[in-house]
Design a protein around this motif. Structure first.
Motif: not given
Length: 371
Positions: A160-182
């Protein structure tokens, strides 16, 4: 105060100040990283790996350090992340104690460890520090950014902060935000460390180290890294043999699972800086990719511009539950990416990506082979 730097690490010392999201800046910050493979003449085969909370940059063995790395089965010649094809860079997170500048690092202004004078750390700062490494290596555009666990958060912030710096992404057991339990679990971990008298407002040393607090924090973490299904299958209700019990302690260790947690915690506590643990843990709680979009996580993900993405998770993950990887894929797809969500049936919970290579490996290999 100790830093734990693996042999063979490489370092980037930043000439320019590194502004921190929540205020202040680091001067002369050092970022630890390691590399595998060779950058192609066109510079189009680079992969960036961003890690979870505790790993260093030593993801796999190489000539400078032949010891197995934390993702040894995934990375190397002929492996799912094939270093015969890819030039791989793994960066140790800013704020860590594994080579990058963090609370255990001497402050250049005083010569004393930063301790709690270290600026407030955000996931976005971790991403910005990694971007400085990529710049220094002369990589204009990455083929792929791979993020595991906390590294999945860092990867999204990077994109998000460095647009155009990567063609692809693999997100492995990640998250876009922290949830209350975590957040709740990590809050208890931090409380355990801070309530240890030896923590002493962050002013501990090797002689007076908050070992009890760190042991409790690590045990809480390990419990959430695996699933109830695995705990049951691995240990059941098996009791310790009489020669392994302390009969003088009426509430001492009695079950095999207790002994496992104790051993795991004791191996960890003297190999990680408590203040670094506090800072990195809190950075995860603060993270929400939608913060810049009025708290709309879906909008934050849709603002990321990449070509392809894969979000992988497991049904038994209670720390970064499967709906969070589905949310990532949906959000990136809304932003125009060819994004796929892949739920796996591994019984091993959040840590499955470290140990269940039989399931994760083919998914990673298949995605990268198609780039």
């Amino acid at each position: 105060m100790t830093e734990f730097i693996p042999p063979g690490s490489r370092f980037l010392t930043l000439d320019a100040p590194l502004p921190m999201k929540r205020g202040g800046a680091l001067h002369g910050a050092r970022i630890a990283y390691e590399t595998w493979g060779a950058l192609s003449p066109r510079g189009d085969n680079a992969i960036l790996i961003l890690t979870g909370l505790s790993p260093d940059a030593h993801a796999a063995r190489h000539a400078g350090n032949p010891a197995p790395g934390w993702w040894e089965a995934m990375l190397g010649p002929g492996k799912p992340i094939d270093t015969d094809r890819w030039y791989v860079v793994c960066v140790n997170s800013l704020g860590s104690c594994k080579g990058s500048t963090g609370p255990a690092t001497p402050d250049p202004a005083t010569g004393e460890p930063y301790r709690l004078r270290f600026p407030e750390l955000s996931i976005e700062d971790v991403a910005d520090a990694a971007a400085r490494v990529i710049d220094a290596l002369g990589i204009a555009r990455l083929a792929c950014v791979i993020g595991n666990s906390m590294g999945g958060m860092s990867a999204l912030a990077f994109l998000l902060r460095h647009p155009g710096r990567a063609r692809a992404h693999i997100n492995v057991s990640g998250a876009a935000r922290a949830l209350p339990f975590s957040i709740a679990i990590r809050s208890l971990q931090r409380e355990a460390i801070r309530l240890d008298p030896n923590w002493n407002e962050g002013r501990y040393d090797d002689a007076r180290y908050p070992e009890s607090g760190m042991r409790m924090a690590r045990k809480l973490g390990v419990i959430t890294y695996r699933s109830a299904l695995e705990w049951d299958g691995r240990f059941g209700r098996v009791r310790l043999d009489s020669d392994r019990r302390d009969d003088e302690d009426p509430f001492g260790l009695e079950f095999e699972v207790e002994s496992y947690l104790e051993g795991h915690a004791r191996r960890f506590v003297r190999n990680f800086d408590p203040n670094s643990y506090l800072y990195l843990s809190r950075s995860m709680d603060w993270f929400d990719i939608g913060e810049s979009c009025g708290g709309d996580t879906a909008a934050g993900l849709a603002a990321i511009r990449i070509e392809r993405a894969l979000a992988i998770g497991v049904h038994t993950d209670i720390l970064f539950p499967l709906q969070q990887q589905e949310e990532i894929a949906d959000g990136l797809r809304a932003g125009g990416a060819d994004a796929r969500f892949l739920p796996l049936e591994s019984p091993q919970g959040h840590d499955a990506f470290l140990v269940d290579i039989g399931r994760f490996g083919p998914a990673v290999r298949g995605f990268l082979d198609a780039l």
